[in-house]
Design an enzyme around this catalytic site. Structure first.
Site, PDB file in Angstrom:
ATOM      1  N   SER A  37       0.792  -1.227   0.000  1.00 23.68           N
ATOM      2  CA  SER A  37       0.000   0.000   0.000  1.00 23.68           C
ATOM      3  C   SER A  37       0.826   1.280   0.000  1.00 23.68           C
ATOM      4  CB  SER A  37      -0.948   0.016   1.199  1.00 23.68           C
ATOM      5  OG  SER A  37      -0.236   0.179   2.407  1.00 23.68           O
ATOM      6  N   LYS A 103       0.526   4.903   6.671  1.00 27.46           N
ATOM      7  CA  LYS A 103       0.052   5.696   5.528  1.00 27.46           C
ATOM      8  C   LYS A 103       0.725   7.066   5.578  1.00 27.46           C
ATOM      9  CE  LYS A 103      -3.079   2.497   4.597  1.00 27.46           C
ATOM     10  NZ  LYS A 103      -2.858   1.533   3.480  1.00 27.46           N
TER      11      LYS A 103
END
Length: 235
Positions: A37, A103
């Site tokens: 990701s 993230k």
């Protein structure tokens, strides 16, 4: 890179090294990246060093109960302060507090966010992209897919690379909304393979991330058995 910036980066990296040598401490910790990701910034198997008290401390960092009061400014954090746009952060996943995810911070409380054809519109301004050419995504170990690499620039000339696998995917268009107090809008650098703030908690994503969940700032790749050239890469 100027000598001043190099010295600042090295000094900020010292707590990570010290924490890594002691495995886990109040200053730093090490985590292994399990998914694609955050490609191309972080690869599967990268061991990253995290400065734990970067944004203060909350019970997300501590083994005991919720002893800190919450407020819109600190999110229930002792000595808390907000990340900067562009920081790579680790946090307890809202859908499963036993899991740690990673993230990049794109939006802060009060920011107006939208996505149009994959491009982030931040407070009415589209974040510029620079095409860096063809790339590959390792969707899982040993499985590679063609992608395009772009350099995205945040306010303050903060730059980072992202991957795009397709144009106008299901996460590429989002109506404008305002990030509420005590929350962050976070995204994976692999824009078509990240269950981030564009995906609700009910659907397995992050949703708007409560500041309380933050555990620290990722500062460097400490080691990577699979990509040795990435070792000691400062983020």
């Amino acid at each position: 890179m100027t000598l001043r910036k190099f010295t600042r980066d090295i000094l900020s990296f010292l707590p990570v090294i010290l924490g890594f040598l002691t495995i886990h401490s109040a200053l730093a910790a090490a985590y292994i990246v399990p998914s694609a990701s955050m490609e191309p910034t972080l690869m599967i198997g990268d061991q990253i060093g995290v400065v734990v008290p970067s944004y203060g401390l909350s019970t997300a960092n501590l083994p005991f109960g919720d002893a800190l009061g919450a407020s819109p400014e600190t999110g229930g954090r002792l000595f808390g302060h907000l990340p900067r746009r562009g920081d790579v952060v680790v946090f307890r996943a809202p859908a499963n507090l036993h899991q740690t995810w990673i993230k990049r911070v794109i939006g802060l409380p009060g920011d107006r966010i939208a996505l149009v054809h994959g491009h982030v519109i931040l407070n009415g301004t589209e974040l510029p992209w620079k095409d860096r050419g063809p790339a590959r995504e390792e969707s899982r170990r040993g499985v590679w897919l063609p992608a395009e690499r772009y350099e995205e620039t945040l306010p303050g000339n903060v730059r980072h690379d992202i991957l795009k696998l397709s144009q106008d995917g299901e996460l590429d268009n989002i109506a404008p909304f305002t990030v509420p107090a005590g929350h962050l809008f976070v995204m994976g650098d692999n824009r078509d393979n990240s269950a981030d703030s564009r995906v609700s908690v009910a659907d397995g994503g992050v949703g708007l991330l409560p500041v309380w969940n933050l555990q620290g700032q990722a500062r460097a790749v400490l080691w990577s058995w699979r990509h040795l050239g990435r070792t000691t890469l400062i983020l």
